[in-house]
Write a protein that holds these residues in place. Structure first.
Motif, PDB file in Angstrom:
ATOM      1  N   LYS A 128       0.859  -1.180   0.000  1.00  0.00           N
ATOM      2  CA  LYS A 128       0.000   0.000   0.000  1.00  0.00           C
ATOM      3  C   LYS A 128       0.901   1.238   0.000  1.00  0.00           C
ATOM      4  O   LYS A 128       1.570   1.539   0.981  1.00  0.00           O
TER       5      LYS A 128
ATOM      6  N   TRP B 229       1.608   5.201  -0.017  1.00  0.00           N
ATOM      7  CA  TRP B 229       0.961   6.389   0.553  1.00  0.00           C
ATOM      8  C   TRP B 229       1.441   7.656  -0.138  1.00  0.00           C
ATOM      9  O   TRP B 229       2.608   7.767  -0.535  1.00  0.00           O
ATOM     10  N   GLU B 230       0.511   8.572  -0.287  1.00  0.00           N
ATOM     11  CA  GLU B 230       0.820   9.911  -0.790  1.00  0.00           C
ATOM     12  C   GLU B 230       1.040  10.819   0.412  1.00  0.00           C
ATOM     13  O   GLU B 230       0.174  10.952   1.275  1.00  0.00           O
ATOM     14  N   ILE B 231       2.211  11.434   0.469  1.00  0.00           N
ATOM     15  CA  ILE B 231       2.535  12.367   1.565  1.00  0.00           C
ATOM     16  C   ILE B 231       3.087  13.633   0.930  1.00  0.00           C
ATOM     17  O   ILE B 231       4.157  13.628   0.329  1.00  0.00           O
TER      18      ILE B 231
ATOM     19  N   VAL C  42      -1.042  16.354   3.399  1.00  0.00           N
ATOM     20  CA  VAL C  42      -1.923  15.330   2.868  1.00  0.00           C
ATOM     21  C   VAL C  42      -1.233  13.984   3.076  1.00  0.00           C
ATOM     22  O   VAL C  42      -0.113  13.762   2.595  1.00  0.00           O
ATOM     23  N   CYS C  43      -1.872  13.092   3.807  1.00  0.00           N
ATOM     24  CA  CYS C  43      -1.325  11.754   4.070  1.00  0.00           C
ATOM     25  C   CYS C  43      -2.444  10.742   3.821  1.00  0.00           C
ATOM     26  O   CYS C  43      -3.363  10.617   4.642  1.00  0.00           O
ATOM     27  N   ARG C  44      -2.366  10.032   2.723  1.00  0.00           N
ATOM     28  CA  ARG C  44      -3.439   9.103   2.376  1.00  0.00           C
ATOM     29  C   ARG C  44      -2.916   8.028   1.429  1.00  0.00           C
ATOM     30  O   ARG C  44      -1.931   8.246   0.705  1.00  0.00           O
ATOM     31  N   PRO C  45      -3.553   6.859   1.440  1.00  0.00           N
ATOM     32  CA  PRO C  45      -3.140   5.808   0.498  1.00  0.00           C
ATOM     33  C   PRO C  45      -3.418   6.224  -0.937  1.00  0.00           C
ATOM     34  O   PRO C  45      -4.396   6.918  -1.221  1.00  0.00           O
ATOM     35  N   LYS C  46      -2.562   5.801  -1.821  1.00  0.00           N
ATOM     36  CA  LYS C  46      -2.798   6.015  -3.246  1.00  0.00           C
ATOM     37  C   LYS C  46      -3.705   4.897  -3.742  1.00  0.00           C
ATOM     38  O   LYS C  46      -3.259   3.911  -4.327  1.00  0.00           O
ATOM     39  N   ASN C  47      -5.008   5.048  -3.461  1.00  0.00           N
ATOM     40  CA  ASN C  47      -5.923   3.952  -3.770  1.00  0.00           C
ATOM     41  C   ASN C  47      -6.149   3.763  -5.265  1.00  0.00           C
ATOM     42  O   ASN C  47      -6.740   2.776  -5.691  1.00  0.00           O
TER      43      ASN C  47
END
Length: 315
Positions: free
Chosen positions: A265, A267-269, A283-288
């Protein structure tokens, strides 16, 4: 009928002795781009990366109305900056990683992704100097991971029934790192169950990886060329294939040690500016949108050297 690809036809008499040792003058790692190399251009503003190559004077890379001439990259050391001819974008030059190379070169078929290739190398317990048999050359992605793992003192014997796949993979191996692993890999075209016992008559391999629709049908023929107490890893996209494999091995001298699937998984940070302020938020979220989920089950078998038939569990 089967045959070996191009210059590898002398494999039995020559490469068994050399085991892929690097010849004098073979390419080592490099830091300056030359004609024939592949390179990564990382756009400084967006951080997006582009693989270009093989570098050739007179060839260009188009980018948003501008172009980068390959001649402007040839001769440059890594981390140099090049710009389009209209100066609308700047790029830093990088040497491509193995993952960047195999995931971006021309495809004859879907490659084995890095998350699976690295797991397969670990499951086979590969060491430098090992000899590995691969059935299902495909695009050559896993072939290169195996070649790097066995190093220049080992050897990879890879088989495919499709000539287009085998030739594409051979081209990719030839072009990676200026042909660093060209003598580490032998390409063979045809049915691995018929070819392997003939091509590998005088020694046994340290590991086998099977990327084919029905690996269970190849096991009995390939077990004699595998050393005792060593491993086979089968790349199986669906559970039906896994079950067929498990049913088959009940009558063979192997045991199923593990069946896994790998998931990465990413992540975009990144920083972003809060509206109407000068403050930064993160912004901290998975690159879904980046599909690195299920690709295949990896079944690891160990050769036990004696028939094994378990009683059916009552669980």
């Amino acid at each position: 009928m089967w045959r070996s690809i191009a210059r590898q036809s002398h494999f039995v008499s020559a490469t068994i002795k050399s085991h892929g040792r690097r010849a004098p003058g073979a390419a080592a790692t490099y830091t300056t781009m030359q004609a024939g190399d592949f390179c990564i251009l990382r756009e400084i503003k967006s951080n997006r990366k582009y693989l270009i190559g093989p570098l050739e004077a007179g060839q260009i890379k188009d980018h948003k109305g501008g172009v980068i001439d390959h001649a402007d990259v040839i001769g440059k050391p890594v981390r140099s900056i090049v710009r389009t001819h209209i100066d609308n974008a700047g790029f830093m030059i990088h040497k491509p990683t193995l993952e960047e190379y195999v995931m971006n070169v021309q495809r004859a078929c879907t490659p084995v992704y890095t998350k699976d290739a690295s797991a397969i190398v670990q499951m086979l317990d590969i060491e430098p100097g090992h000899n590995i048999l691969e059935a299902g050359t495909g695009n050559g992605a896993l072939t290169l991971y195996l070649a790097r793992a066995v190093s220049l003192d080992g050897h990879v014997h890879t088989f495919d029934i499709r000539e287009s796949h085998s030739r594409t993979a051979q081209k990719h191996v030839e072009r990676y790192e200026r042909g660093r692993y060209r003598d580490t890999v032998s390409f063979h075209l045809g049915d691995v169950t018929e070819m392997a016992p003939v091509i590998i008559p005088d020694f046994q391999v340290d590991g086998i990886v099977l990327d084919m629709p029905e690996p269970n049908k190849a096991l009995e023929a390939l077990l004699p060329v595998l050393k005792d107490d060593r491993f086979i890893v089968c790349y199986l996209p669906n559970m039906t294939q896994v079950l067929d494999l498990v049913k088959t091995i009940r009558a063979l001298p192997v045991v199923l040690e593990a069946c896994i699937e790998t998931e990465w998984k990413e992540w975009e940070i990144r920083a972003t500016q809060v509206r109407q302020t000068e403050d930064l938020a993160w912004v901290c979220r998975p690159k879904n949108y980046d599909v690195k989920g299920h690709t295949a089950f990896l079944a690891k078998l160990r050769k036990t050297g004696s028939p094994r038939r378990k009683e059916i569990s009552s669980d």
